[in-house]
Scaffold this motif. Structure first.
Motif, short mmCIF file in Angstrom:
data_model
loop_
_atom_site.label_atom_id
_atom_site.label_comp_id
_atom_site.label_asym_id
_atom_site.label_seq_id
_atom_site.Cartn_x
_atom_site.Cartn_y
_atom_site.Cartn_z
N GLY A 97 0.83 -1.20 0.00
CA GLY A 97 0.00 0.00 0.00
C GLY A 97 0.86 1.25 0.00
O GLY A 97 0.57 2.23 -0.69
N GLY A 98 1.96 1.21 0.78
CA GLY A 98 2.89 2.33 0.79
C GLY A 98 3.55 2.54 -0.56
O GLY A 98 3.73 3.68 -1.01
N ILE A 99 3.92 1.45 -1.22
CA ILE A 99 4.52 1.56 -2.56
C ILE A 99 3.54 2.20 -3.53
O ILE A 99 3.91 3.09 -4.33
CB ILE A 99 4.95 0.16 -3.06
CG1 ILE A 99 6.12 -0.35 -2.23
CG2 ILE A 99 5.31 0.20 -4.54
CD1 ILE A 99 6.49 -1.80 -2.49
N TYR A 100 2.28 1.81 -3.45
CA TYR A 100 1.28 2.39 -4.35
C TYR A 100 0.98 3.85 -3.98
O TYR A 100 0.62 4.65 -4.86
CB TYR A 100 0.00 1.56 -4.34
CG TYR A 100 0.21 0.18 -4.92
CD1 TYR A 100 0.89 0.01 -6.12
CD2 TYR A 100 -0.25 -0.97 -4.26
CE1 TYR A 100 1.09 -1.26 -6.66
CE2 TYR A 100 -0.05 -2.23 -4.80
CZ TYR A 100 0.63 -2.37 -5.99
OH TYR A 100 0.84 -3.63 -6.53
N LEU A 101 1.12 4.20 -2.71
CA LEU A 101 0.97 5.60 -2.30
C LEU A 101 2.04 6.45 -2.98
O LEU A 101 1.75 7.55 -3.49
CB LEU A 101 1.08 5.71 -0.78
CG LEU A 101 1.01 7.12 -0.19
CD1 LEU A 101 -0.32 7.80 -0.56
CD2 LEU A 101 1.18 7.07 1.33
N ILE A 102 3.26 5.97 -3.01
CA ILE A 102 4.33 6.69 -3.69
C ILE A 102 4.04 6.77 -5.19
O ILE A 102 4.19 7.82 -5.82
CB ILE A 102 5.69 6.01 -3.44
CG1 ILE A 102 6.08 6.16 -1.97
CG2 ILE A 102 6.77 6.61 -4.34
CD1 ILE A 102 7.33 5.39 -1.58
N ALA A 103 3.58 5.65 -5.76
CA ALA A 103 3.25 5.62 -7.19
C ALA A 103 2.17 6.64 -7.54
O ALA A 103 2.22 7.27 -8.60
CB ALA A 103 2.81 4.22 -7.61
N SER A 104 1.21 6.82 -6.63
CA SER A 104 0.10 7.76 -6.91
C SER A 104 0.60 9.19 -7.08
O SER A 104 0.01 9.97 -7.82
CB SER A 104 -0.94 7.70 -5.78
OG SER A 104 -0.48 8.34 -4.60
N SER A 105 1.70 9.53 -6.41
CA SER A 105 2.19 10.92 -6.45
C SER A 105 2.72 11.30 -7.82
O SER A 105 2.90 12.49 -8.11
CB SER A 105 3.28 11.12 -5.40
OG SER A 105 4.45 10.37 -5.71
N ALA A 106 2.97 10.30 -8.69
CA ALA A 106 3.40 10.62 -10.06
C ALA A 106 2.31 11.39 -10.80
O ALA A 106 2.61 12.20 -11.69
CB ALA A 106 3.76 9.35 -10.81
N GLY A 107 1.06 11.16 -10.42
CA GLY A 107 -0.06 11.84 -11.08
C GLY A 107 0.00 13.35 -10.92
O GLY A 107 0.00 14.09 -11.91
N PRO A 108 0.05 13.88 -9.67
CA PRO A 108 0.12 15.33 -9.49
C PRO A 108 1.36 15.96 -10.12
O PRO A 108 1.29 17.07 -10.66
CB PRO A 108 0.15 15.48 -7.96
CG PRO A 108 -0.53 14.26 -7.45
CD PRO A 108 -0.17 13.17 -8.39
N PHE A 109 2.51 15.28 -10.06
CA PHE A 109 3.71 15.82 -10.67
C PHE A 109 3.53 15.92 -12.19
O PHE A 109 3.96 16.88 -12.82
CB PHE A 109 4.92 14.97 -10.33
CG PHE A 109 5.38 15.12 -8.90
CD1 PHE A 109 5.55 16.37 -8.34
CD2 PHE A 109 5.64 14.02 -8.10
CE1 PHE A 109 5.97 16.53 -7.02
CE2 PHE A 109 6.05 14.15 -6.79
CZ PHE A 109 6.22 15.42 -6.24
N ALA A 110 2.87 14.91 -12.78
CA ALA A 110 2.62 14.95 -14.22
C ALA A 110 1.64 16.07 -14.57
O ALA A 110 1.78 16.74 -15.61
CB ALA A 110 2.06 13.61 -14.69
N LEU A 111 0.67 16.31 -13.68
CA LEU A 111 -0.28 17.40 -13.91
C LEU A 111 0.44 18.74 -14.02
O LEU A 111 0.10 19.57 -14.88
CB LEU A 111 -1.31 17.46 -12.77
CG LEU A 111 -2.39 16.40 -12.72
CD1 LEU A 111 -3.26 16.60 -11.49
CD2 LEU A 111 -3.24 16.44 -13.98
N GLY A 112 1.41 18.96 -13.15
CA GLY A 112 2.18 20.20 -13.19
C GLY A 112 2.87 20.38 -14.53
O GLY A 112 2.87 21.48 -15.10
#
Length: 392
Positions: A134-149
């Protein structure tokens, strides 16, 4: 730990109140910038309520209620949420709101470090595996906001990639991190099928992201792998519910828990049928209703009711007449709003005359939810017996 619950409920009250304001704006009251308020509503609901709820479950599972590192991390995370709450409504995605969002992201990274640290001596248990992945996927999820920027900086806000980045963030946050924390809780008592459930859920997670891309009309094999992933999750669910894994202290808590599990079961059915071209066409034609209905089914029907049952069961919220009334108002609001959202989508698809006063009706129904949550929040500040192991 009670203070953590109270703060989480306050954020849920604010998120629900903003949701009601959004409904009023859809009914013809231009109160403020709709898009900015929508960003605020989603961030406060996801992080201030569900993420905080997951944090509380993690702290309890790892028995680190008195850890200074967890305490500092919790309060810094609250600072990031307050910053987003005070900046998004007025600035949208501006420098200040992005700064506070970034602070939250780094707080979430540190949470993952702590999870791995405190599960190092029991990493082979199903519960610990769920927490770690779950922690690994939490880190993976943060790629979304960075890509939005990146996409916003390059004037790609209307591109498919922009929307896919949003779905990436949501998928790995709630299907990955949130859901895996819940399964860590449900398999913690040496669940006889815990490891099998973990293998099925973990195998499905990345493949299931394909479901979030079907609106782009991808190649046929994407539909196939999404369907396989949906089936794997159904198999894991069957293994989970066939073996009792949670001890619930009273009939009301059992009722909340069963409602949340029923909502999760509906989610799994919707995922499976959503892996067909015809259903995807229906979704594309009814996005304002079907997609919002699905998100609310997961966030309110499943996660919120499950968190409430968890808090009641651990006596972090007292079971009083006020808290029971608040829970029922919330449940009725959720059920009626889901009926309206999916009902309107069905009417549109069947070319039947729509409910002309849909948004005013939805607003009236939705008002039950912030009212119920407000009563729950008020009740959480009352005096009631709390298990000594959960006191803070």
């Amino acid at each position: 730990m009670q203070s953590y619950v109270r703060i989480s409920l306050i954020f849920l009250t604010l998120a629900a109140s903003m949701g009601l304001i959004l409904r009023l704006m859809q009914s013809g009251f231009p109160l403020m910038n709709y898009k900015y308020l929508l960003h605020t509503h989603s961030h406060v609901a996801l992080i201030g309520w569900v993420y905080n709820g997951a944090f509380i479950i993690i702290s309890n599972l790892l028995q680190v209620e008195n850890s200074k590192a967890f305490k500092r991390l919790f309060w810094i995370t609250q600072l990031s949420i307050i910053g987003m709450l005070l900046s998004f409504p007025f600035l949208g995605y501006g420098a200040i709101s992005i700064a506070f969002s970034t602070l939250y992201v780094f707080c979430s990274y540190y949470l993952v470090i702590l999870i791995f640290k405190y599960t190092s001596n029991k990493s082979r248990s199903a519960s610990a595996r769920f927490l770690r992945w779950g922690g690994i996927y939490l880190i993976a999820s943060s790629a979304g906001p960075f890509a939005l920027g990146y996409f916003m900086a390059n004037d790609m806000g209307d591109s498919n990639w922009y929307n896919i980045s949003i779905y990436w963030f949501l998928h790995f946050l709630y299907n990955g991190f949130f859901l895996f924390v819940v399964f860590a809780h449900l398999t913690r008592e040496n669940h006889p099928k815990g490891k099998s459930i973990f293998v099925l859920m973990n195998a499905s997670l990345i493949l299931l992201f394909g479901l979030s891309t079907l609106w782009t009309d991808p190649p046929a094999f994407i539909y196939l792998i999404s369907g396989i992933a949906a089936m794997l999750q159904i198999m894991a669910f069957i293994l989970l519910i066939r073996n009792k894994s949670v001890n619930l202290i009273n009939s009301f808590t059992k009722w909340l828990f069963r409602l949340s599990i029923a909502a999760y079961g509906l989610k799994l059915i919707f995922q499976l049928v959503g892996c067909t071209h015809s259903v995807q066409q229906f979704i594309n034609d009814t996005v304002p209703y079907s997609v919002i209905g699905f998100i609310h089914l997961v966030m309110l029907g499943f996660f919120t009711l499950l968190l409430l049952s968890y808090f009641f069961n651990n006596q972090l919220i007292g079971l009083t007449n006020i808290s029971k009334l608040g829970s029922w108002l919330l449940i009725i609001g959720i059920v009626l709003s889901e009926v309206l959202l999916f009902g309107q989508a069905a009417l549109i698809q069947l070319s039947i005359p729509w409910l002309t006063d849909f948004f005013p009706t939805l607003t009236a129904v939705s008002s039950l939810m912030p009212l119920g949550i407000l009563l729950l929040t008020f009740s959480s500040f009352g005096n009631h017996t709390v298990s000594p192991s959960l006191k803070q």
